[in-house]
Scaffold this motif. Sequence first.
Motif, PDB file in Angstrom:
ATOM      1  N   PHE A  58       0.900  -1.078   0.032  1.00 43.08           N
ATOM      2  CA  PHE A  58       0.208  -0.050  -0.543  1.00 43.08           C
ATOM      3  C   PHE A  58       0.258   0.955   0.069  1.00 43.08           C
ATOM      4  O   PHE A  58       1.073   2.352  -0.936  1.00 43.08           O
ATOM      5  CB  PHE A  58      -1.048  -0.263   1.458  1.00 43.08           C
ATOM      6  N   ALA A  59       2.062   1.648   1.217  1.00 40.75           N
ATOM      7  CA  ALA A  59       2.499   2.316   1.301  1.00 40.75           C
ATOM      8  C   ALA A  59       3.442   3.296   0.316  1.00 40.75           C
ATOM      9  O   ALA A  59       2.936   4.433  -0.056  1.00 40.75           O
ATOM     10  CB  ALA A  59       3.339   2.531   2.722  1.00 40.75           C
ATOM     11  N   SER A 106      -2.198  -8.595  -2.906  1.00 38.95           N
ATOM     12  CA  SER A 106      -0.780  -7.615  -3.051  1.00 38.95           C
ATOM     13  C   SER A 106      -1.546  -6.671  -3.957  1.00 38.95           C
ATOM     14  O   SER A 106      -0.911  -5.721  -3.803  1.00 38.95           O
ATOM     15  CB  SER A 106       0.015  -8.329  -2.987  1.00 38.95           C
ATOM     16  N   LEU A 107      -2.069  -7.318  -5.087  1.00 36.57           N
ATOM     17  CA  LEU A 107      -1.932  -6.322  -6.138  1.00 36.57           C
ATOM     18  C   LEU A 107      -3.428  -5.251  -6.377  1.00 36.57           C
ATOM     19  O   LEU A 107      -3.467  -4.159  -6.045  1.00 36.57           O
ATOM     20  CB  LEU A 107      -2.171  -7.204  -7.464  1.00 36.57           C
ATOM     21  N   ALA A 108      -4.442  -5.997  -4.934  1.00 38.42           N
ATOM     22  CA  ALA A 108      -5.799  -5.435  -4.331  1.00 38.42           C
ATOM     23  C   ALA A 108      -4.897  -4.298  -3.658  1.00 38.42           C
ATOM     24  O   ALA A 108      -5.492  -3.254  -3.571  1.00 38.42           O
ATOM     25  CB  ALA A 108      -6.392  -5.979  -4.353  1.00 38.42           C
ATOM     26  N   ARG A 109      -4.443  -4.422  -2.582  1.00 38.07           N
ATOM     27  CA  ARG A 109      -3.691  -3.590  -2.098  1.00 38.07           C
ATOM     28  C   ARG A 109      -3.086  -2.138  -2.796  1.00 38.07           C
ATOM     29  O   ARG A 109      -3.025  -1.152  -2.149  1.00 38.07           O
ATOM     30  CB  ARG A 109      -2.386  -4.165  -1.149  1.00 38.07           C
ATOM     31  N   ILE A 114      -2.926   3.290  -4.856  1.00 36.28           N
ATOM     32  CA  ILE A 114      -2.620   4.907  -5.836  1.00 36.28           C
ATOM     33  C   ILE A 114      -3.627   5.477  -6.050  1.00 36.28           C
ATOM     34  O   ILE A 114      -3.856   6.637  -5.648  1.00 36.28           O
ATOM     35  CB  ILE A 114      -2.824   3.833  -7.257  1.00 36.28           C
ATOM     36  N   GLY A 115      -5.059   4.926  -4.878  1.00 33.53           N
ATOM     37  CA  GLY A 115      -6.407   5.189  -4.902  1.00 33.53           C
ATOM     38  C   GLY A 115      -6.374   5.948  -4.227  1.00 33.53           C
ATOM     39  O   GLY A 115      -6.739   7.558  -4.734  1.00 33.53           O
ATOM     40  N   GLU A 116      -5.634   6.285  -3.610  1.00 36.64           N
ATOM     41  CA  GLU A 116      -5.447   6.954  -2.191  1.00 36.64           C
ATOM     42  C   GLU A 116      -5.104   8.353  -2.042  1.00 36.64           C
ATOM     43  O   GLU A 116      -5.086   9.463  -1.300  1.00 36.64           O
ATOM     44  CB  GLU A 116      -5.965   6.410  -1.032  1.00 36.64           C
ATOM     45  N   SER A 472       6.020   9.542   5.266  1.00 36.99           N
ATOM     46  CA  SER A 472       4.855   8.780   6.666  1.00 36.99           C
ATOM     47  C   SER A 472       4.528   7.864   5.589  1.00 36.99           C
ATOM     48  O   SER A 472       5.423   6.327   5.875  1.00 36.99           O
ATOM     49  CB  SER A 472       3.787   9.653   6.503  1.00 36.99           C
ATOM     50  N   SER A 473       4.546   7.445   4.098  1.00 38.77           N
ATOM     51  CA  SER A 473       4.681   6.614   3.541  1.00 38.77           C
ATOM     52  C   SER A 473       6.039   5.417   3.841  1.00 38.77           C
ATOM     53  O   SER A 473       5.845   3.956   3.775  1.00 38.77           O
ATOM     54  CB  SER A 473       4.607   6.676   2.291  1.00 38.77           C
ATOM     55  N   LEU A 474       6.891   5.769   3.760  1.00 38.59           N
ATOM     56  CA  LEU A 474       8.671   5.004   3.269  1.00 38.59           C
ATOM     57  C   LEU A 474       8.255   4.712   5.198  1.00 38.59           C
ATOM     58  O   LEU A 474       8.083   3.436   5.762  1.00 38.59           O
ATOM     59  CB  LEU A 474       9.284   6.567   3.542  1.00 38.59           C
ATOM     60  N   GLY A 475       7.866   5.604   5.621  1.00 40.01           N
ATOM     61  CA  GLY A 475       7.750   4.757   8.063  1.00 40.01           C
ATOM     62  C   GLY A 475       6.371   3.135   7.818  1.00 40.01           C
ATOM     63  O   GLY A 475       6.800   2.841   8.026  1.00 40.01           O
TER      64      GLY A 475
END
Length: 537
Positions: A58-59, A106-109, A114-116, A472-475
């Motif tokens: 996700f991140a 995983s692909l759905a996540r 990407i959507g968020e 934050s995404s890296l975290g």
Amino acid sequence: MPKDTKTAWYSWYVLIVLTLVYLCSMIDRHVITILAPYIKSDLGITDAQIGLLYGTAFALFYGLFGIPLAKLADCWSRTKTIALSLCFWTAMTTVSGFSSNFVQLSLARIGVGIGEAAASPAAVSLIGDYFPKSKRGTALAIYAMSITVGAGVALVVGGTIVAVWQLHFPPGVRAPFGLSAWQAVFIAVGLPGFVLALLVRVSIREPIRGVLEGLPMPLSTRPLAAVLSELETMIPPWSLVALCRGRHFRAAWVNVAALMSLIVFAILITRATDNLLAVARRPIIFRLGDYAVTSNVVQWSAMAAASYAFLSWIQAIRSRDNVSHRLVAGNRNFMILALTCSFMSISLYSINSFNFIYGVRYVGLGPRDGAMLGSIAMIFGAAGMLLAGVLGDHWRRKNPAGRTYLCIGSFAAATVSILIQYSTTSPKVFFICWVFTSTFIIMWSPLVNATIQDLVLPRMRGLGLAVSAFGSSLGLGLGPYTVGLISDVTSNLRFAVLSTIAFTAPISILALIYLARVLPSDEASLVSRARAAGEPV
């Protein structure tokens, strides 16, 4: 003040709707935490793979796409951006409910990430044009309440549906469409997003960008071109072509050297972490010919790709928008703030991702206890967010660094609570500590977001938020996976959580102490620095 923002009630209505959108994204993002034990059982995956699903899958895509998609927030209709992104991630959450293996999930996540990516920069930018500086911290705190409330709702709804599903469809009884309980949860939390997207599209008006600061800025006539231009700066070979086309040959050589170094790093750390794991703990996800792709291959390749993309993007900003580079990517203090977000996010998401699993393993919790964890997160997390906004605005009026000092105190309190919570086997102590952890662990988010608004020009709000979101995404990409990996290596989830917190928390607090000393002068000199860089303000 524009017509759209004269009516106070409408500004608050917009804030409520945007908060609901963020709430929806947090539910879709966090619901996997309550479902993790059941996904592990059905799909036969490891703790590290749970960390990969919750964090990395996700991140990193959220962070990577957040940078180019933030351009939509800065140059296109923000209401349309939010509605479209909400539709996409809602669809991906629903698709998660039909996944039957790790790769599909995983692909759905990745799709959810990407959507968020476009929604939050656009929403925060809108809030900045509906609320003046004096109320912006409180407004952003209300908006950021969705982080903890959404995580809480995910636990309550997910735990309740799982418990009811298991009661009515025990082993041997066929469930509707053959769905497992965790699959039903994904579908149930995904579908309402379509209704919310319609509400955003028909009821929120687009205000004039930057009018509250007296710096009205028009929309771009080519928003898609701006997004694609931003995206090409992050992906080789287009990133190199762009640098060479601009005759930035030295930067191109640095870019190539960074790419090679990151590839070598990914190979070495993948081998090292694969060797740490027993064969049973490093399942093969798929094969490329004779090469076995493990979770470590995916994790460290994704981290290397994200790091390269971010470096390339910074180089591109420097070459084509000197003002943005000087105020954001080239501002040392701003980038330290973004990096601090990474470390605080590691602490936050390490706790969120494994809180329920830890409770099951060490404290004896069951599915319905997830509702209790979620209720605590909703009530006390929301209270902490509101407290952060109100106190942050109050202390900022008394001291330009007031928000940063509040951030230091709240994060230190959260760290103490976490260390006690993850050292006990008593359900009572665990839940009491969760009250304090939920209150303090996320207070930094509205404080940092409000600070970022004050450190950039109105046209750069989406960009500034995208940079901090990438941090934050890296975290999020590192925290849950690192905890899962250490847990798989040591067979000790408690040690995995505590060692991660003991590393990241002191770094975060020391960085915040430094930032409290330097950020006020950066804010005070914003306009003069922008002028010096060539901005016509």
